[in-house]
Design a protein around this motif. Structure first.
Motif, PDB file in Angstrom:
ATOM      1  N   LEU A  71      -4.813 -27.437 -50.253  1.00 35.04           N
ATOM      2  CA  LEU A  71      -5.463 -27.705 -51.530  1.00 35.04           C
ATOM      3  C   LEU A  71      -6.779 -26.960 -51.663  1.00 35.04           C
ATOM      4  O   LEU A  71      -7.615 -27.291 -52.481  1.00 35.04           O
ATOM      5  CB  LEU A  71      -5.691 -29.212 -51.697  1.00 35.04           C
ATOM      6  CG  LEU A  71      -4.417 -30.010 -51.961  1.00 35.04           C
ATOM      7  CD1 LEU A  71      -4.669 -31.491 -51.888  1.00 35.04           C
ATOM      8  CD2 LEU A  71      -3.835 -29.638 -53.315  1.00 35.04           C
ATOM      9  N   GLY A  72      -6.976 -25.974 -50.814  1.00 38.93           N
ATOM     10  CA  GLY A  72      -8.219 -25.218 -50.885  1.00 38.93           C
ATOM     11  C   GLY A  72      -8.061 -23.983 -51.746  1.00 38.93           C
ATOM     12  O   GLY A  72      -7.301 -23.980 -52.712  1.00 38.93           O
ATOM     13  N   VAL A  73      -8.807 -22.953 -51.352  1.00 38.19           N
ATOM     14  CA  VAL A  73      -8.755 -21.703 -52.085  1.00 38.19           C
ATOM     15  C   VAL A  73      -7.365 -21.076 -51.895  1.00 38.19           C
ATOM     16  O   VAL A  73      -6.775 -21.163 -50.833  1.00 38.19           O
ATOM     17  CB  VAL A  73      -9.842 -20.751 -51.553  1.00 38.19           C
ATOM     18  CG1 VAL A  73      -9.867 -19.453 -52.334  1.00 38.19           C
ATOM     19  CG2 VAL A  73     -11.203 -21.431 -51.620  1.00 38.19           C
ATOM     20  N   ASN A  74      -6.883 -20.465 -52.973  1.00 31.47           N
ATOM     21  CA  ASN A  74      -5.518 -19.916 -52.921  1.00 31.47           C
ATOM     22  C   ASN A  74      -5.389 -18.761 -51.938  1.00 31.47           C
ATOM     23  O   ASN A  74      -6.259 -17.906 -51.854  1.00 31.47           O
ATOM     24  CB  ASN A  74      -5.132 -19.408 -54.312  1.00 31.47           C
ATOM     25  CG  ASN A  74      -4.803 -20.565 -55.236  1.00 31.47           C
ATOM     26  OD1 ASN A  74      -4.289 -21.591 -54.781  1.00 31.47           O
ATOM     27  ND2 ASN A  74      -5.124 -20.403 -56.507  1.00 31.47           N
ATOM     28  N   PRO A  75      -4.297 -18.702 -51.176  1.00 30.07           N
ATOM     29  CA  PRO A  75      -4.021 -17.532 -50.359  1.00 30.07           C
ATOM     30  C   PRO A  75      -3.767 -16.346 -51.288  1.00 30.07           C
ATOM     31  O   PRO A  75      -3.373 -16.556 -52.441  1.00 30.07           O
ATOM     32  CB  PRO A  75      -2.780 -17.926 -49.564  1.00 30.07           C
ATOM     33  CG  PRO A  75      -2.231 -19.139 -50.218  1.00 30.07           C
ATOM     34  CD  PRO A  75      -3.308 -19.734 -51.067  1.00 30.07           C
ATOM     35  N   PRO A  76      -3.966 -15.116 -50.874  1.00 28.79           N
ATOM     36  CA  PRO A  76      -4.240 -14.716 -49.487  1.00 28.79           C
ATOM     37  C   PRO A  76      -5.721 -14.704 -49.129  1.00 28.79           C
ATOM     38  O   PRO A  76      -6.046 -14.225 -48.059  1.00 28.79           O
ATOM     39  CB  PRO A  76      -3.679 -13.293 -49.443  1.00 28.79           C
ATOM     40  CG  PRO A  76      -3.941 -12.766 -50.818  1.00 28.79           C
ATOM     41  CD  PRO A  76      -3.828 -13.928 -51.741  1.00 28.79           C
ATOM     42  N   THR A  77      -6.632 -15.229 -49.985  1.00 24.37           N
ATOM     43  CA  THR A  77      -8.054 -15.251 -49.642  1.00 24.37           C
ATOM     44  C   THR A  77      -8.228 -15.921 -48.285  1.00 24.37           C
ATOM     45  O   THR A  77      -7.646 -16.978 -48.036  1.00 24.37           O
ATOM     46  CB  THR A  77      -8.846 -16.047 -50.699  1.00 24.37           C
ATOM     47  OG1 THR A  77      -8.485 -15.576 -51.982  1.00 24.37           O
ATOM     48  CG2 THR A  77     -10.338 -15.891 -50.480  1.00 24.37           C
ATOM     49  N   ALA A  78      -9.015 -15.303 -47.420  1.00 22.68           N
ATOM     50  CA  ALA A  78      -9.210 -15.850 -46.084  1.00 22.68           C
ATOM     51  C   ALA A  78     -10.160 -17.040 -46.145  1.00 22.68           C
ATOM     52  O   ALA A  78     -11.272 -16.925 -46.643  1.00 22.68           O
ATOM     53  CB  ALA A  78      -9.786 -14.780 -45.164  1.00 22.68           C
ATOM     54  N   THR A  79      -9.693 -18.202 -45.679  1.00 24.06           N
ATOM     55  CA  THR A  79     -10.588 -19.337 -45.483  1.00 24.06           C
ATOM     56  C   THR A  79     -10.293 -19.884 -44.100  1.00 24.06           C
ATOM     57  O   THR A  79      -9.176 -19.765 -43.597  1.00 24.06           O
ATOM     58  CB  THR A  79     -10.357 -20.461 -46.504  1.00 24.06           C
ATOM     59  OG1 THR A  79      -9.046 -20.973 -46.295  1.00 24.06           O
ATOM     60  CG2 THR A  79     -10.506 -19.968 -47.919  1.00 24.06           C
TER      61      THR A  79
END
Lengths: 323, 288
Positions: free
Chosen positions: B228-236
């Motif tokens: 439920l965090g930042v959408n992939p493919p953004t690296a978190t």
């Protein structure tokens, strides 16, 4: 304008658990321009409550003004809108507090606190406010104002802090200053300096002053007139010379007898017997009756009025025996 | 208490107390390094965080990929560095928002008192009764997962904490003689709050800020972990743990290292908070 301040029948009540009780009852006095009125009385007699009522500084919850009017330069302080009263406060009418060390904000420099008062009320720029603050610091005899300006309150002594407070309250050249025991928290030597400074500035700025104190010795130095308070009433008011020479109310007499003196051996110091009646248990009649040394000649059930004595309109006494 | 004074004279008491506690320096140092990494991510990261080296999937740490590669053949180190950036942005922006609104609400409630106080703090209590993670879940579920929504969710859960933290010292300051003196000088309530009370409560807020920063980073990771965090493919960091989780037995580096970095951030922020608290609290200062 004859009077700068004209207070009539001011009564202030506080809420205790069992209801509302009056801390002061029927306070009436007048103050001429450039006059100093000393309000004397023991702790809890309503001196400060009177000043706070007039300044509009009573706590919002749990206190109320029951009756009375207080004309300041012709306008009633008690009924005017809060915003208007707030603008008068700090410019035309100011207050000096009892404890200088805690009356200044510990995180702001003393100079900026004076400048803030100037900036806020006098419609001048920051640079002009700063200049005026330095002048004021010089006026209250703070050595080297340029350097002291950037000091924090904890860098200064109590006497210095009180000088800053005085500078703040005189910043906008007020017409009326309430000094609420301004010397109580200070050393005796500093007390004298402070009293003379206040007196000098009062003369210079042509303002009126209500000087609240429980120290009769201080009164003799500063006051033009004195009002003696006891248990929420003014019991005697007179020009300062008359009061010391010819006190009429038994409480005033007893107070004067209880001051120790350096030039006597003080064997005749007489403490006043008994206790002040508590706020929720005020007697119907004379409030000093139980402690009065002449009570045998008097009656406990009638409440005395503040009346002129010997047909002198300047000397008023609230005593059944004097009527 | 008197933050401005102390920060102006950082060479004095505050500095000394802060200095005496060496662990707070460790916290400050660690956090500074991590923040620098995050800020300089485009320069430092050896690879593009979304670039796939399809042939070298799940490669163990080597000289080519210092911390190995993940399932899609992306460089773990680069993704960690970029992930830190996201974590810090979300953490600091949400704390900043929460601190701003929380302080306004809390100090106004404390200063005004009465029904206003009861109402505001009642609402805050209701908000606070919902656990941070659950509240985050709820808001992200409603608004959809994105960086902005995550910040909103985190800020909303932290506002009541800051309101509480701001309210108590405001009430304490309100009863001080200098506030009465300000009223006697005819200053407006807003002026008294902003100019006179706020500098006095700033210390407490700073401490809470650094502590809640750690919580915000952790919650963000948790939400990213459950998707439920930042959408992939953004690296978190949280997202990396999740993606690496299915290969944890064969390629532990893909989720272990981002986990370690989360630990480091939280640890460093807490150490710093502890040090700040000791340094800014006059009572603790005298004890030592």
């Amino acid at each position: 304008m004859k009077y700068i301040l004209e207070v009539k029948n001011l009564s202030t009540a506080f809420k205790l658990q069992s209801g509302w009780y009056r801390a002061t009852t029927d306070i009436s006095f007048v103050l001429k321009p450039n006059e100093t009125l000393a309000v004397v009385g023991e702790s809890g007699c309503g001196k400060s409550v009177t000043a706070f009522s007039l300044m509009g500084l009573l706590p919002e919850h749990g206190s109320r003004i029951d009756s009375g009017s207080a004309l300041f330069k012709g306008e009633d302080l008690l009924t005017m809108p809060k915003e208007k009263l707030r603008k008068i406060r700090g410019s035309a009418m100011t207050m000096i507090f009892q404890e200088p060390m805690t009356s200044l904000n510990p995180v702001l420099t003393v100079g900026s606190q004076i400048a803030e008062a100037v900036f806020y009320h006098m419609n001048v720029g920051k640079a002009a406010a700063r200049k005026r603050a330095l002048e004021l610091m010089d006026m209250v005899k703070i050595p080297d104002p340029g350097n002291r300006y950037n000091d924090y309150p904890h860098h200064l002594s109590g006497g210095m802090c009180q000088r800053i407070m005085i500078a703040m309250s005189l910043a906008c050249e007020p017409d009326l200053v309430f000094a609420d025991e301004p010397t109580t928290a200070l050393d005796v030597t500093i007390q004298a300096q402070m009293i003379y400074l206040l007196h000098e500035l009062k003369e210079k700025q042509q303002m009126s002053m209500v000087f609240i104190t429980h120290d009769l010795g201080v009164v003799a130095h500063v006051a033009d007139r004195v009002a003696v308070m006891y248990a929420g009433n003014i019991v005697e008011t007179a020009p300062v010379a008359d009061l010391f020479a010819d006190p009429r109310h038994p409480y005033t007499k007893a107070l004067l007898k209880s001051i120790p003196r350096l030039d006597k051996d003080n064997k005749d110091i007489l403490p006043i017997q008994g206790m002040v009646p508590s706020i929720d248990n005020m007697p119907e009649g004379c409030r000093f009756y139980s402690r009065c040394e002449k009570k045998e000649q008097c009656r406990p059930d009638k409440f005395p009025q503040l009346l002129p004595i010997d047909n002198n309109p300047n000397h008023l006494v609230r005593c059944l025996l004097c009527e | 208490m008197n933050t401005i004074a102390r920060f102006k004279h950082l060479g004095t008491e505050t500095y000394h107390v802060f200095n005496r506690n060496k662990t707070s320096w460790v916290g400050l140092l660690l956090l500074t390094i991590l923040v620098l990494l995050a800020v300089l991510a485009p320069v430092i990261a050896p690879y593009d965080p979304v670039e796939q080296h399809i042939i070298q999937r799940l490669e163990p740490p080597s000289s080519q990929f210092l911390l190995g590669t993940d399932y899609y053949g992306r460089d773990v180190l680069s993704r960690i560095i970029w992930g830190c950036r996201v974590s810090f942005i979300i953490g600091s922006v949400s704390v900043a928002f929460a601190m701003f609104f929380g302080t306004i609400l809390g100090s106004m409630a404390g200063y005004k008192g009465g029904y206003f106080d009861s109402f505001v703090m009642g609402v805050m209590d209701v908000l606070m009764s919902i656990p941070t993670l659950l509240m985050g879940l709820l808001i992200v579920a409603i608004l959809g997962p994105s960086q902005t929504n995550l910040i909103i969710a985190l800020a909303l859960t932290m506002v009541p904490r800051f309101a509480r933290i701001a309210r108590a010292p405001t009430i304490a300051a309100k009863n001080k003689v200098y506030v009465e003196a300000c009223q006697a000088m005819g200053f407006s309530d807003i002026r008294i709050l902003v100019v006179h009370i706020f500098p006095n409560i700033l210390g407490e807020l700073m401490v809470m800020g650094s502590m809640w920063m750690a919580t915000a980073v952790r919650t963000e990771a948790a939400l990213s972990f459950i998707g439920l965090g930042v959408n992939p493919p953004t690296a978190t960091l949280g997202g990396m743990i999740r993606e690496g989780f299915k290969d944890i037995m064969s390629a532990p580096w893909a989720s272990l290292y981002p986990g370690l970095v989360i630990l480091l951030i939280v640890f460093a922020a807490n150490l710093l908070g502890d040090g700040l608290r000791d340094a800014l609290d006059p009572k603790l200062r005298n004890e030592k």
